[in-house]
Design an enzyme around this catalytic site. Sequence first.
Site, PDB file in Angstrom:
ATOM      1  N   ASP A 180      40.768  44.558  44.697  1.00  0.00           N
ATOM      2  CA  ASP A 180      41.359  44.251  43.385  1.00  0.00           C
ATOM      3  C   ASP A 180      42.871  44.108  43.487  1.00  0.00           C
ATOM      4  O   ASP A 180      43.460  43.174  42.944  1.00  0.00           O
ATOM      5  CB  ASP A 180      41.039  45.366  42.389  1.00  0.00           C
ATOM      6  CG  ASP A 180      39.568  45.479  42.115  1.00  0.00           C
ATOM      7  OD1 ASP A 180      39.083  44.751  41.235  1.00  0.00           O
ATOM      8  OD2 ASP A 180      38.879  46.269  42.793  1.00  0.00           O
ATOM      9  N   ILE A 181      43.495  45.065  44.167  1.00  0.00           N
ATOM     10  CA  ILE A 181      44.958  45.084  44.205  1.00  0.00           C
ATOM     11  C   ILE A 181      45.487  43.878  44.976  1.00  0.00           C
ATOM     12  O   ILE A 181      46.410  43.190  44.533  1.00  0.00           O
ATOM     13  CB  ILE A 181      45.460  46.408  44.802  1.00  0.00           C
ATOM     14  CG1 ILE A 181      45.093  47.567  43.856  1.00  0.00           C
ATOM     15  CG2 ILE A 181      46.972  46.374  45.024  1.00  0.00           C
ATOM     16  CD1 ILE A 181      45.117  48.938  44.498  1.00  0.00           C
TER      17      ILE A 181
END
Length: 411
Positions: A180-181
């Site tokens: 996600d990051i």
Amino acid sequence: MHSHASSRRSGVAGPLAGVRVLDLTTSYAGPTASMYLADLGADVIKVERPDVGDDCRGWGPPFADGTSAWFASANRNKRSMVVNLRTAEGLELVHSLIGSADVFMENMNPSKLVRLGLDPETVRARCPRIVYCAMSGYGLDGPDHRLPGYDLAAQARSGLMSVTGAKGGSPQRVSTALSDIVTGMSAALAINAALVRQRTSGDGDLIDVSLLDTDLALMAPRIAAYLAGEPEPAPSGGTDSVLAVYQPFPTADRDIVIAIGNDLMWQRFCAAIKLEELAADPALRDNAGRRAHRSHLTEVIGERLRERTAAEWLKVFAEADVPASLVQTLSEVVADPQLKARQSLLPVPEREGLYGVRSPFRLGSVPEIRNTCFPALGAHTREVLEEMGVPHQRITELAEAGAVVFGNEEN
């Protein structure tokens, strides 16, 4: 260019001042991307659904001060408005907001987008200058483009898990929201590139980022090595790098890592741990030789390192200019003097117990960190409508129709 209420409030302009981002994403990848844009000065309007808002608002425990720690970590420097896309007026409002924005971000499933007229084709036909960023699990095409995406699935499918874990152990997920990051970072990078062209030519773009593509990019050196004939890797506890010696070792009291990046460093390392016979061995002079004798080296070096404490060895390695580090726990990480000096941890203003982590870039033009509190759900609904020039009477009608919701409004 747009007036920029939120940068005026925080007193920091940033290079993206005047860029308006309409963010319909939820969870973690999209909000991370828009937070990085906000950190750089963009006006990010987070459009949330009634009652619950972004899914991530409910992710916990831990909750501090009634707020999810996860949510607080990805939503600073934004404004929140609540719009009900199930109402015709709400949907119409989002379409007119897109018309006033530079960037539109979403992570909805494809059929829902088409139903709402928010799919890339429809939006870009209506608004050719918009930078449209689609975030998904697997991308906009291919046989699995409709599958829902989660970090764990992307780490598994990309091969990342297959190389992670203890030697001889089962595959492990890297224990943070890695996909996600980094997907957020990738989206922010591509959006910035598209904005450069938008500013010069007026043309928009369609940006397609996915969790799977991100994790494949993270695996690039391992995939390249495998395709070049390296045996298929398995979990190995961080000892199977292309470099040798490049791994953790126990000392008299705790683990450290040592990263030997070249042949000169190898010589300095051997001198520092007083194993001159290793330095003198022609079979170990280059990395290929050290890799061939990795298990023997690990044994000999391991024995020597167990003679002294981690702190003693780190002092020795710092003086010898050999890269090494403690394997720190989070209680040590948050107290690390390097982090303190660089203000890497950002306490959320006026919210006890909530923190963000500073974006992984520093700009000379933005010496003061932009760090306003995450927005309360719907806190800026009225403010954004007023900025759009919607008459007061109409704002009241929209609220009465349930098309918009006013939250706890901030001054």
